[in-house]
Design a protein around this motif. Structure first.
Motif, short mmCIF file in Angstrom:
data_model
loop_
_atom_site.label_atom_id
_atom_site.label_comp_id
_atom_site.label_asym_id
_atom_site.label_seq_id
_atom_site.Cartn_x
_atom_site.Cartn_y
_atom_site.Cartn_z
N PRO A 154 -3.94 -0.93 10.99
CA PRO A 154 -2.72 -0.86 10.18
C PRO A 154 -2.95 -1.37 8.76
O PRO A 154 -3.80 -2.22 8.50
CB PRO A 154 -1.72 -1.75 10.93
CG PRO A 154 -2.27 -1.88 12.30
CD PRO A 154 -3.76 -1.80 12.17
N LEU A 155 -2.17 -0.84 7.85
CA LEU A 155 -2.16 -1.29 6.46
C LEU A 155 -1.50 -2.66 6.38
O LEU A 155 -0.43 -2.88 6.97
CB LEU A 155 -1.40 -0.28 5.61
CG LEU A 155 -1.20 -0.59 4.13
CD1 LEU A 155 -2.54 -0.60 3.39
CD2 LEU A 155 -0.25 0.45 3.51
N HIS A 177 2.30 3.01 9.82
CA HIS A 177 1.32 2.08 10.38
C HIS A 177 1.09 0.94 9.39
O HIS A 177 0.02 0.83 8.78
CB HIS A 177 0.00 2.80 10.68
CG HIS A 177 0.18 4.07 11.47
ND1 HIS A 177 0.50 4.09 12.80
CD2 HIS A 177 0.09 5.38 11.08
CE1 HIS A 177 0.59 5.35 13.22
NE2 HIS A 177 0.35 6.15 12.20
N VAL A 178 2.10 0.11 9.21
CA VAL A 178 2.02 -1.04 8.31
C VAL A 178 2.26 -2.29 9.12
O VAL A 178 3.27 -2.39 9.85
CB VAL A 178 3.04 -0.94 7.16
CG1 VAL A 178 2.94 -2.17 6.25
CG2 VAL A 178 2.83 0.34 6.36
N ALA A 206 -2.13 8.06 7.86
CA ALA A 206 -2.03 7.12 6.75
C ALA A 206 -1.13 5.95 7.13
O ALA A 206 -0.19 6.10 7.92
CB ALA A 206 -1.48 7.81 5.51
N GLY A 207 -1.41 4.77 6.58
CA GLY A 207 -0.53 3.65 6.84
C GLY A 207 0.85 3.87 6.30
O GLY A 207 1.86 3.60 6.95
N LEU A 209 -8.97 0.10 -0.22
CA LEU A 209 -8.17 0.98 0.64
C LEU A 209 -8.44 2.44 0.32
O LEU A 209 -8.84 2.80 -0.79
CB LEU A 209 -6.68 0.69 0.43
CG LEU A 209 -6.20 -0.70 0.83
CD1 LEU A 209 -4.76 -0.90 0.38
CD2 LEU A 209 -6.32 -0.91 2.33
N GLY A 241 -3.93 3.87 3.04
CA GLY A 241 -4.30 3.32 4.35
C GLY A 241 -5.79 3.05 4.42
O GLY A 241 -6.52 3.15 3.43
N HIS A 242 -6.24 2.68 5.60
CA HIS A 242 -7.67 2.44 5.82
C HIS A 242 -8.34 3.75 6.23
O HIS A 242 -7.73 4.61 6.86
CB HIS A 242 -7.86 1.38 6.90
CG HIS A 242 -7.42 0.02 6.47
ND1 HIS A 242 -8.17 -0.77 5.63
CD2 HIS A 242 -6.29 -0.69 6.75
CE1 HIS A 242 -7.53 -1.91 5.40
NE2 HIS A 242 -6.39 -1.89 6.08
N PHE A 247 -8.28 9.20 6.78
CA PHE A 247 -7.41 8.09 7.16
C PHE A 247 -7.53 7.79 8.65
O PHE A 247 -7.77 8.68 9.47
CB PHE A 247 -5.95 8.39 6.81
CG PHE A 247 -5.65 8.30 5.35
CD1 PHE A 247 -5.77 7.10 4.67
CD2 PHE A 247 -5.25 9.41 4.63
CE1 PHE A 247 -5.49 7.00 3.32
CE2 PHE A 247 -4.98 9.33 3.28
CZ PHE A 247 -5.10 8.12 2.62
N ALA A 285 -5.41 5.49 11.52
CA ALA A 285 -4.23 4.66 11.82
C ALA A 285 -4.53 3.52 12.78
O ALA A 285 -3.67 2.68 13.00
CB ALA A 285 -3.12 5.54 12.40
#
Length: 543
Positions: free
Chosen positions: A368-369, A407-408, A451-452, A496, A529-530, A363, A365
């Protein structure tokens, strides 16, 4: 209150009070195979998937919402055919490729060696162990000589274990009060679990893990079938000892967890109503699985849960009983955050299942998701139903959903409850969640603060047991597994990274989400997340 309540409590608190035996050491060198081995059973190769067009995964992620989804160039399928069934088996549990990526899981040092090859599958498996055995009871309306066959995942082949029509035995085991659609066919997939394939690693915790495995596999089939306009629903209450004898499964070593009726493309078969069985008609498989392990261990909690959920296996709960254990609606009031409308790309269901994998430590951060992506994954998970014989219409929402976001895009860090009716989040606790997530996760293979967001599905486990009896434990935890498979498939369709884990302090999560003192149990954590760009990743596709 039976043993299943006690077991559920032990699972929920195992982060603080380890489950016995606490001195268990995994003997990897003497581990079992990932699948059963019948050396003398005749095998028949199944068709491949190359000639079968892929179909979009959406709206198949919501299987009960789209029973008439149309495939490309010809509309929805009228029923299963041999090519369709073979493709569903391959896309769900068959081996599809070899993977070797740089990531943070503890088994990474062994993966370069061929004997430890990490073969990918479309369905998630607890610990990658895949203990569910798939058997096809084929009646006269099917394409093969009637009989009972085992799906050999390594060869994508059927092994004939018994010749002759035994579907009358399956219908009689289901009982006259089974859903009508389950009795109006002569084609069944019978799912069994060989406990040792999981318990050698997870000991007493293994019963919980194999229930999630059941849910992941059945949900893959429901998503896959719905994308082609077909509906699948498992039957979980039946005369289990009778089906175990039919499979030749030793009681206590292997258990039958579900029967999935199939409706075939063609005239409806002539299926007499279940009645008293002929006393001289007791067919049984004589082939025996040859075990690789030289030493098999017994675990008291596993044996007790097997016995508890076996008792009364043919006493189906009253219609509507599951409604008493439905997920609670999100309370009104509090700060509400609306989410964008969920939307999925036209990713093929086969492609999404081929792309499905666990992200482990990948992941990132820094990207952002997206709020729309989070909304789509939440909506898909909230729409998950096993829709078995306790809820044939899929009317009951069995799982609640919570989000710990860091992290959205457009969403402040915090802990939230997801309201699927309004498509919005209700704030429970403001502030970053990363340190809490890392502190309460047992392993080092995920960097959850990167993770988002981390999604937490909950099930009112004790309420399910009160409403359905001890066998309801399989449904409760199987539902969590089904949500996990929806999560993985949705994330893959959206491009994702995703990862599902069971190794966390359930009690701390319940406290964080304001669930302590209630009957809602956090059963999984699902990181979304990405991933970091450009990481080394080897893939060799074999299907």
């Amino acid at each position: 209150m039976g043993y299943a309540h006690e077991y559920a409590h032990a699972v929920l608190h195992r982060g603080r009070v380890p489950m016995e035996p606490t001195d268990h050491v995994v003997d990897w060198a003497d581990g079992p195979r990932k699948g059963k081995y019948y050396p003398h059973a005749e095998a028949f190769a199944l068709p491949g998937t190359a000639d079968l067009p892929d179909v979009p995964v959406a709206p198949g992620l919501l299987p009960d919402a789209a029973p008439d989804a149309a495939g490309p160039g010809g509309g929805a399928a009228r029923g299963f055919s041999l090519p369709l069934l073979a493709a569903m088996l391959k896309d769900s549990y068959g081996l599809t490729g070899r993977r070797l990526g740089i990531q943070a899981n503890t088994d990474l040092p062994g993966l370069p060696f061929y004997t430890h090859a990490n073969w990918s599958r479309g369905t998630a498996g607890g610990g990658g162990l895949y203990p569910v055995g798939i058997h096809w009871a084929c009646g006269p309306s099917g394409p093969l000589t009637p009989g009972l066959h085992y799906y050999d995942v390594h060869r994508h082949a059927l092994q004939r274990l018994l010749a002759g029509d035994v579907t009358d035995q399956v219908r009689e085991a289901l009982g006259p009060d089974a859903p009508a659609e389950a009795l109006a066919t002569d084609q069944y997939l019978v799912l069994s679990v060989k406990y040792w394939q999981n318990s050698f690693k997870y000991n007493s915790f293994s019963f919980h893990v194999v229930c999630t495995d059941l849910g992941t596999l059945v949900q893959t089939w429901r998503i896959w079938a719905a994308a082609r306009g077909l509906r699948l629903a498992p039957v979980l209450w039946f005369d289990e000892p009778r089906l175990g004898r039919l499979l030749g499964a030793p009681d206590g070593e292997e258990a039958v967890f579900a029967v999935v009726p199939l409706h075939w493309d063609g005239p409806a078969p002539r299926t007499p109503a279940p009645g008293p069985a002929a006393p001289d008609h007791r067919p049984a498989v004589r082939h025996r699985d040859r075990e690789r392990s030289r030493r098999l261990l017994d675990f008291a909690a596993l044996e007790a849960m097997h016995g508890a959920t076996l008792q009364g296996s043919d006493r189906r709960p009253a219609p509507g009983a599951l409604a008493a254990a439905a997920a609670r609606p999100v309370p009104g009031g509090g700060e509400r955050v609306p989410l964008p409308a969920p939307r999925f790309p036209d990713t093929g269901v086969r492609r999404a299942l081929r792309l499905r994998r666990s992200s482990f430590g990948r992941f990132d951060a820094r990207r952002p998701l997206g709020g729309g992506d989070l909304s789509a994954v939440l909506a898909a998970c909230a729409g998950t139903r096993l829709a078995g014989d306790t809820d044939p219409s899929g009317a009951v929402r069995p799982a609640g959903l919570y989000v710990l976001a860091d992290h959205v895009d457009g969403l402040a860090p915090g802990a939230y409850a997801y309201d699927p009716e309004g498509g919005e989040l209700r704030l429970l606790a403001a502030g970053p969640q990363g340190s809490f997530l890392q502190r309460n996760y047992f392993l080092s293979n995920y960097n959850l603060e990167q993770a988002g967001a981390v999604l937490v599905p909950t099930v009112r486990t004790t309420a399910v047991l009160d409403a359905l009896g001890e066998r309801g434990y399989r449904l409760a935890v199987g539902t969590a597994g089904a949500v996990a498979q929806t999560f993985y498939t949705a994330a893959a369709a959206l491009g994702l990274g995703a990862g599902v884990a069971l190794g966390f302090d359930n009690v701390s999560f319940a406290e964080r989400l304001g669930l302590d003192g209630g009957d809602e149990a956090p059963l999984l954590i699902m990181a979304l997340g990405h991933e970091r760009p450009g990481s080394a990743d080897f893939r060799y596709e074999i299907a």
